[in-house]
Motif scaffolding. Sequence first.
Motif, PDB file in Angstrom:
ATOM      1  N   LYS A   1     -14.155-103.687  49.121  1.00 28.17           N
ATOM      2  CA  LYS A   1     -15.533-104.181  49.070  1.00 28.17           C
ATOM      3  C   LYS A   1     -16.437-103.144  49.725  1.00 28.17           C
ATOM      4  O   LYS A   1     -16.252-102.768  50.880  1.00 28.17           O
ATOM      5  CB  LYS A   1     -15.670-105.525  49.786  1.00 28.17           C
ATOM      6  CG  LYS A   1     -17.072-106.121  49.681  1.00 28.17           C
ATOM      7  CD  LYS A   1     -17.109-107.524  50.260  1.00 28.17           C
ATOM      8  CE  LYS A   1     -18.474-108.181  50.043  1.00 28.17           C
ATOM      9  NZ  LYS A   1     -19.528-107.604  50.869  1.00 28.17           N
ATOM     10  N   VAL A   2     -17.409-102.689  48.973  1.00 28.56           N
ATOM     11  CA  VAL A   2     -18.285-101.602  49.413  1.00 28.56           C
ATOM     12  C   VAL A   2     -19.518-102.162  50.117  1.00 28.56           C
ATOM     13  O   VAL A   2     -20.280-102.940  49.534  1.00 28.56           O
ATOM     14  CB  VAL A   2     -18.703-100.735  48.206  1.00 28.56           C
ATOM     15  CG1 VAL A   2     -19.708 -99.661  48.634  1.00 28.56           C
ATOM     16  CG2 VAL A   2     -17.481-100.113  47.549  1.00 28.56           C
ATOM     17  N   THR A   3     -19.710-101.771  51.362  1.00 22.64           N
ATOM     18  CA  THR A   3     -20.919-102.146  52.098  1.00 22.64           C
ATOM     19  C   THR A   3     -21.824-100.937  52.322  1.00 22.64           C
ATOM     20  O   THR A   3     -23.009-101.089  52.595  1.00 22.64           O
ATOM     21  CB  THR A   3     -20.559-102.776  53.453  1.00 22.64           C
ATOM     22  OG1 THR A   3     -19.763-101.861  54.210  1.00 22.64           O
ATOM     23  CG2 THR A   3     -19.767-104.064  53.257  1.00 22.64           C
TER      24      THR A   3
ATOM     25  N   LYS B   1     -12.366-110.091  44.141  1.00 20.41           N
ATOM     26  CA  LYS B   1     -11.313-111.110  44.200  1.00 20.41           C
ATOM     27  C   LYS B   1     -10.401-111.105  42.974  1.00 20.41           C
ATOM     28  O   LYS B   1      -9.166-111.067  43.116  1.00 20.41           O
ATOM     29  CB  LYS B   1     -11.933-112.493  44.410  1.00 20.41           C
ATOM     30  CG  LYS B   1     -10.904-113.592  44.602  1.00 20.41           C
ATOM     31  CD  LYS B   1     -11.582-114.930  44.909  1.00 20.41           C
ATOM     32  CE  LYS B   1     -10.532-116.029  45.089  1.00 20.41           C
ATOM     33  NZ  LYS B   1     -11.172-117.339  45.386  1.00 20.41           N
ATOM     34  N   PRO B   2     -10.932-111.157  41.733  1.00 15.80           N
ATOM     35  CA  PRO B   2     -10.033-111.156  40.575  1.00 15.80           C
ATOM     36  C   PRO B   2      -9.240-109.860  40.436  1.00 15.80           C
ATOM     37  O   PRO B   2      -8.093-109.889  39.982  1.00 15.80           O
ATOM     38  CB  PRO B   2     -10.968-111.373  39.380  1.00 15.80           C
ATOM     39  CG  PRO B   2     -12.327-111.035  39.869  1.00 15.80           C
ATOM     40  CD  PRO B   2     -12.343-111.316  41.326  1.00 15.80           C
ATOM     41  N   ALA B   3      -9.844-108.737  40.835  1.00 17.12           N
ATOM     42  CA  ALA B   3      -9.114-107.466  40.797  1.00 17.12           C
ATOM     43  C   ALA B   3      -7.911-107.534  41.727  1.00 17.12           C
ATOM     44  O   ALA B   3      -6.795-107.131  41.375  1.00 17.12           O
ATOM     45  CB  ALA B   3     -10.040-106.317  41.198  1.00 17.12           C
ATOM     46  N   SER B   4      -8.136-108.075  42.910  1.00 16.85           N
ATOM     47  CA  SER B   4      -7.057-108.226  43.894  1.00 16.85           C
ATOM     48  C   SER B   4      -5.983-109.186  43.393  1.00 16.85           C
ATOM     49  O   SER B   4      -4.783-108.943  43.545  1.00 16.85           O
ATOM     50  CB  SER B   4      -7.634-108.711  45.223  1.00 16.85           C
ATOM     51  OG  SER B   4      -6.624-108.868  46.186  1.00 16.85           O
ATOM     52  N   GLN B   5      -6.411-110.280  42.769  1.00 14.48           N
ATOM     53  CA  GLN B   5      -5.462-111.275  42.268  1.00 14.48           C
ATOM     54  C   GLN B   5      -4.594-110.712  41.148  1.00 14.48           C
ATOM     55  O   GLN B   5      -3.450-111.156  40.963  1.00 14.48           O
ATOM     56  CB  GLN B   5      -6.216-112.515  41.787  1.00 14.48           C
ATOM     57  CG  GLN B   5      -6.822-113.329  42.923  1.00 14.48           C
ATOM     58  CD  GLN B   5      -7.691-114.479  42.437  1.00 14.48           C
ATOM     59  OE1 GLN B   5      -8.243-114.431  41.336  1.00 14.48           O
ATOM     60  NE2 GLN B   5      -7.833-115.502  43.266  1.00 14.48           N
TER      61      GLN B   5
ATOM     62  N   ASN C   1     -29.850-115.802  41.003  1.00 14.86           N
ATOM     63  CA  ASN C   1     -28.682-115.335  40.266  1.00 14.86           C
ATOM     64  C   ASN C   1     -27.411-116.086  40.643  1.00 14.86           C
ATOM     65  O   ASN C   1     -26.437-116.076  39.878  1.00 14.86           O
ATOM     66  CB  ASN C   1     -28.491-113.833  40.482  1.00 14.86           C
ATOM     67  CG  ASN C   1     -29.560-113.019  39.790  1.00 14.86           C
ATOM     68  OD1 ASN C   1     -30.221-113.503  38.883  1.00 14.86           O
ATOM     69  ND2 ASN C   1     -29.749-111.794  40.232  1.00 14.86           N
ATOM     70  N   ALA C   2     -27.400-116.719  41.814  1.00 11.17           N
ATOM     71  CA  ALA C   2     -26.226-117.472  42.254  1.00 11.17           C
ATOM     72  C   ALA C   2     -26.246-118.914  41.753  1.00 11.17           C
ATOM     73  O   ALA C   2     -25.257-119.634  41.877  1.00 11.17           O
ATOM     74  CB  ALA C   2     -26.134-117.455  43.780  1.00 11.17           C
TER      75      ALA C   2
ATOM     76  N   ILE D   1     -17.103-111.327  45.190  1.00 13.18           N
ATOM     77  CA  ILE D   1     -16.712-112.179  44.067  1.00 13.18           C
ATOM     78  C   ILE D   1     -16.110-111.364  42.930  1.00 13.18           C
ATOM     79  O   ILE D   1     -15.293-111.869  42.150  1.00 13.18           O
ATOM     80  CB  ILE D   1     -17.922-113.006  43.568  1.00 13.18           C
ATOM     81  CG1 ILE D   1     -17.472-114.111  42.617  1.00 13.18           C
ATOM     82  CG2 ILE D   1     -18.970-112.113  42.899  1.00 13.18           C
ATOM     83  CD1 ILE D   1     -18.577-115.065  42.211  1.00 13.18           C
ATOM     84  N   ASN D   2     -16.487-110.083  42.834  1.00 14.64           N
ATOM     85  CA  ASN D   2     -15.921-109.208  41.810  1.00 14.64           C
ATOM     86  C   ASN D   2     -14.639-108.527  42.270  1.00 14.64           C
ATOM     87  O   ASN D   2     -13.823-108.105  41.444  1.00 14.64           O
ATOM     88  CB  ASN D   2     -16.935-108.146  41.396  1.00 14.64           C
ATOM     89  CG  ASN D   2     -18.116-108.727  40.643  1.00 14.64           C
ATOM     90  OD1 ASN D   2     -18.037-109.847  40.119  1.00 14.64           O
ATOM     91  ND2 ASN D   2     -19.207-107.991  40.592  1.00 14.64           N
TER      92      ASN D   2
END
Length: 220
Positions: free
Chosen positions: A200-202, A189-193, A41-42, A186-187
Amino acid sequence: MSHYTHVIFDFGGVITASPFEAFNRLEEERGLPHDFVRRVNATNPDDNAWAKFERAEIDAAAFDALFAEEARALGHELEGEAVLAVIAGAVRPAMVAALDTLKNSGFTIACITNNVPGGKMGIRGAGMTRSEEAAIEVADIMARFAHVIESSKAGVRKPDPRIYQMMCEALGVHPANCVYLDDLGINCKPASQLGMHAIKVTSGEQALADLSAVLELPLP
Protein backbone atom coordinates in the motif's frame (compact mmCIF):
# COMPACT_ATOMS: atom_id res chain seq x y z
CA MET A 1 17.37 -13.86 -3.67
CA SER A 2 13.76 -12.75 -4.06
CA HIS A 3 11.40 -15.19 -5.81
CA TYR A 4 9.43 -12.34 -7.34
CA THR A 5 9.74 -11.88 -11.10
CA HIS A 6 6.97 -9.38 -11.90
CA VAL A 7 6.03 -6.00 -10.42
CA ILE A 8 2.57 -4.62 -11.16
CA PHE A 9 1.86 -0.94 -10.57
CA ASP A 10 -1.24 1.16 -10.15
CA PHE A 11 -0.76 4.48 -11.96
CA GLY A 12 -2.52 7.37 -10.20
CA GLY A 13 -1.24 7.76 -6.65
CA VAL A 14 1.75 5.48 -7.32
CA ILE A 15 3.58 6.59 -10.47
CA THR A 16 1.97 10.00 -10.00
CA ALA A 17 1.09 11.98 -6.89
CA SER A 18 -2.19 11.06 -5.26
CA PRO A 19 -5.29 12.63 -6.87
CA PHE A 20 -6.74 12.91 -3.35
CA GLU A 21 -4.41 15.86 -2.72
CA ALA A 22 -5.94 17.64 -5.72
CA PHE A 23 -9.44 16.70 -4.57
CA ASN A 24 -8.72 18.26 -1.17
CA ARG A 25 -7.56 21.49 -2.81
CA LEU A 26 -10.73 21.56 -4.90
CA GLU A 27 -12.85 21.02 -1.78
CA GLU A 28 -11.08 23.86 -0.02
CA GLU A 29 -11.61 26.17 -2.99
CA ARG A 30 -15.32 25.29 -3.13
CA GLY A 31 -15.89 25.45 0.63
CA LEU A 32 -16.75 21.74 0.75
CA PRO A 33 -16.02 19.32 3.61
CA HIS A 34 -12.58 17.72 3.60
CA ASP A 35 -12.59 14.42 1.65
CA PHE A 36 -16.07 15.11 0.25
CA VAL A 37 -15.10 13.72 -3.18
CA ARG A 38 -13.93 10.50 -1.54
CA ARG A 39 -17.22 10.35 0.37
CA VAL A 40 -19.22 10.63 -2.85
CA ASN A 41 -17.08 7.94 -4.48
CA ALA A 42 -17.42 5.65 -1.45
CA THR A 43 -21.23 5.78 -1.59
CA ASN A 44 -22.59 2.86 -3.62
CA PRO A 45 -18.99 2.24 -4.81
CA ASP A 46 -19.73 -0.53 -7.32
CA ASP A 47 -22.51 1.27 -9.18
CA ASN A 48 -22.03 5.01 -8.71
CA ALA A 49 -21.01 7.55 -11.35
CA TRP A 50 -17.32 6.93 -10.84
CA ALA A 51 -17.63 3.14 -11.11
CA LYS A 52 -19.75 3.38 -14.25
CA PHE A 53 -17.36 5.86 -15.88
CA GLU A 54 -14.29 3.76 -15.11
CA ARG A 55 -15.98 0.78 -16.76
CA ALA A 56 -16.90 3.02 -19.74
CA GLU A 57 -20.61 2.39 -19.18
CA ILE A 58 -21.36 6.13 -19.35
CA ASP A 59 -19.74 9.04 -21.18
CA ALA A 60 -18.19 12.16 -19.70
CA ALA A 61 -21.36 14.25 -19.98
CA ALA A 62 -23.38 11.60 -18.15
CA PHE A 63 -20.68 11.36 -15.48
CA ASP A 64 -20.73 15.13 -15.01
CA ALA A 65 -24.48 15.09 -14.37
CA LEU A 66 -24.65 11.87 -12.35
CA PHE A 67 -21.78 12.86 -10.05
CA ALA A 68 -23.50 16.20 -9.44
CA GLU A 69 -26.69 14.35 -8.47
CA GLU A 70 -24.77 12.14 -6.04
CA ALA A 71 -23.00 15.14 -4.51
CA ARG A 72 -26.33 16.95 -4.17
CA ALA A 73 -27.82 13.90 -2.42
CA LEU A 74 -25.05 14.28 0.17
CA GLY A 75 -25.88 17.94 0.67
CA HIS A 76 -23.43 19.82 -1.54
CA GLU A 77 -23.04 21.12 -5.08
CA LEU A 78 -20.12 19.75 -7.11
CA GLU A 79 -20.15 18.85 -10.79
CA GLY A 80 -18.24 15.86 -12.10
CA GLU A 81 -16.40 17.96 -14.68
CA ALA A 82 -14.64 19.87 -11.89
CA VAL A 83 -13.36 16.62 -10.41
CA LEU A 84 -12.04 15.40 -13.75
CA ALA A 85 -10.26 18.71 -14.27
CA VAL A 86 -7.92 18.10 -11.32
CA ILE A 87 -7.54 14.31 -11.30
CA ALA A 88 -4.19 13.92 -13.08
CA GLY A 89 -1.38 14.08 -10.52
CA ALA A 90 2.23 15.09 -11.19
CA VAL A 91 4.61 12.31 -12.23
CA ARG A 92 7.03 11.14 -9.53
CA PRO A 93 10.46 11.06 -11.27
CA ALA A 94 11.91 8.61 -8.73
CA MET A 95 9.16 6.11 -9.52
CA VAL A 96 9.91 6.37 -13.24
CA ALA A 97 13.63 5.84 -12.52
CA ALA A 98 12.68 2.77 -10.48
CA LEU A 99 10.77 1.36 -13.45
CA ASP A 100 13.95 1.54 -15.52
CA THR A 101 16.02 -0.02 -12.74
CA LEU A 102 13.55 -2.90 -12.44
CA LYS A 103 13.56 -3.55 -16.18
CA ASN A 104 17.35 -3.39 -16.35
CA SER A 105 17.51 -5.86 -13.46
CA GLY A 106 15.39 -8.42 -15.29
CA PHE A 107 11.98 -7.83 -13.70
CA THR A 108 8.84 -7.66 -15.84
CA ILE A 109 6.77 -4.58 -15.04
CA ALA A 110 3.09 -4.00 -15.77
CA CYS A 111 0.26 -1.62 -14.89
CA ILE A 112 -3.37 -1.97 -13.83
CA THR A 113 -5.14 1.37 -13.73
CA ASN A 114 -8.70 2.43 -13.05
CA ASN A 115 -9.26 5.30 -15.46
CA VAL A 116 -11.95 6.88 -17.58
CA PRO A 117 -12.42 7.03 -21.36
CA GLY A 118 -10.32 9.64 -23.13
CA GLY A 119 -11.43 12.11 -25.76
CA LYS A 120 -14.09 13.93 -23.75
CA MET A 121 -13.81 17.06 -21.59
CA GLY A 122 -10.13 17.37 -22.52
CA ILE A 123 -9.13 14.00 -21.05
CA ARG A 124 -6.10 12.59 -22.84
CA GLY A 125 -4.85 9.03 -22.59
CA ALA A 126 -4.37 6.53 -19.78
CA GLY A 127 -3.17 9.09 -17.26
CA MET A 128 -6.32 11.22 -17.65
CA THR A 129 -4.18 14.28 -18.34
CA ARG A 130 -5.43 17.63 -19.67
CA SER A 131 -2.49 18.74 -21.84
CA GLU A 132 -0.73 17.28 -24.86
CA GLU A 133 2.66 17.57 -23.11
CA ALA A 134 1.45 15.64 -20.06
CA ALA A 135 -0.22 13.01 -22.26
CA ILE A 136 3.08 12.45 -24.08
CA GLU A 137 4.88 12.09 -20.74
CA VAL A 138 2.37 9.48 -19.57
CA ALA A 139 2.52 7.61 -22.88
CA ASP A 140 6.31 7.44 -22.55
CA ILE A 141 5.94 5.89 -19.09
CA MET A 142 3.25 3.45 -20.23
CA ALA A 143 5.55 2.24 -23.03
CA ARG A 144 7.87 0.82 -20.37
CA PHE A 145 5.29 -1.73 -19.22
CA ALA A 146 5.08 -5.23 -20.68
CA HIS A 147 1.30 -5.02 -20.39
CA VAL A 148 -1.24 -2.37 -19.33
CA ILE A 149 -4.86 -2.96 -18.33
CA GLU A 150 -7.10 0.12 -18.27
CA SER A 151 -10.50 -0.28 -16.63
CA SER A 152 -12.13 1.96 -19.24
CA LYS A 153 -11.02 -0.44 -21.99
CA ALA A 154 -11.35 -3.74 -20.12
CA GLY A 155 -14.84 -3.01 -18.78
CA VAL A 156 -13.81 -4.19 -15.33
CA ARG A 157 -12.23 -2.16 -12.52
CA LYS A 158 -10.32 -2.70 -9.30
CA PRO A 159 -11.06 -4.12 -6.76
CA ASP A 160 -12.78 -6.76 -8.92
CA PRO A 161 -10.45 -9.81 -8.66
CA ARG A 162 -10.93 -10.51 -12.36
CA ILE A 163 -8.72 -7.59 -13.39
CA TYR A 164 -5.75 -9.01 -11.45
CA GLN A 165 -6.38 -12.46 -12.90
CA MET A 166 -6.51 -10.93 -16.38
CA MET A 167 -3.08 -9.43 -15.82
CA CYS A 168 -1.55 -12.70 -14.61
CA GLU A 169 -2.99 -14.51 -17.62
CA ALA A 170 -1.66 -11.86 -20.00
CA LEU A 171 1.81 -12.07 -18.46
CA GLY A 172 1.77 -15.85 -18.06
CA VAL A 173 2.78 -15.57 -14.40
CA HIS A 174 1.50 -17.01 -11.12
CA PRO A 175 0.25 -14.40 -8.61
CA ALA A 176 2.77 -15.66 -6.02
CA ASN A 177 5.58 -14.36 -8.22
CA CYS A 178 4.11 -10.83 -8.38
CA VAL A 179 4.43 -7.70 -6.27
CA TYR A 180 1.52 -5.27 -6.55
CA LEU A 181 1.56 -1.57 -5.59
CA ASP A 182 -1.55 0.59 -5.10
CA ASP A 183 -2.40 3.65 -3.01
CA LEU A 184 -5.78 2.19 -1.99
CA GLY A 185 -6.02 -0.60 0.55
CA ILE A 186 -9.28 -1.80 -1.00
CA ASN A 187 -7.36 -2.47 -4.23
CA CYS A 188 -4.45 -4.15 -2.46
CA LYS A 189 -6.70 -6.65 -0.67
CA PRO A 190 -7.80 -8.75 -3.70
CA ALA A 191 -4.23 -8.79 -5.03
CA SER A 192 -3.05 -10.14 -1.69
CA GLN A 193 -5.88 -12.69 -1.56
CA LEU A 194 -4.80 -14.01 -4.97
CA GLY A 195 -1.29 -14.54 -3.61
CA MET A 196 0.54 -11.39 -4.68
CA HIS A 197 2.70 -9.42 -2.27
CA ALA A 198 0.75 -6.17 -1.99
CA ILE A 199 2.32 -2.85 -1.01
CA LYS A 200 0.00 0.00 0.00
CA VAL A 201 1.56 3.23 -1.20
CA THR A 202 1.37 6.27 1.08
CA SER A 203 4.29 8.15 -0.52
CA GLY A 204 6.80 7.63 -3.28
CA GLU A 205 9.64 7.27 -0.79
CA GLN A 206 7.79 4.67 1.29
CA ALA A 207 6.80 2.69 -1.80
CA LEU A 208 10.35 2.50 -3.11
CA ALA A 209 11.74 1.57 0.30
CA ASP A 210 9.21 -1.24 0.73
CA LEU A 211 9.66 -2.49 -2.84
CA SER A 212 13.44 -2.42 -2.48
CA ALA A 213 13.21 -4.53 0.68
CA VAL A 214 10.84 -7.08 -0.86
CA LEU A 215 12.88 -7.51 -4.05
CA GLU A 216 16.26 -7.24 -2.29
CA LEU A 217 17.22 -4.68 -4.92
CA PRO A 218 18.50 -1.13 -4.36
CA LEU A 219 16.12 1.37 -5.94
CA PRO A 220 16.65 5.13 -6.48
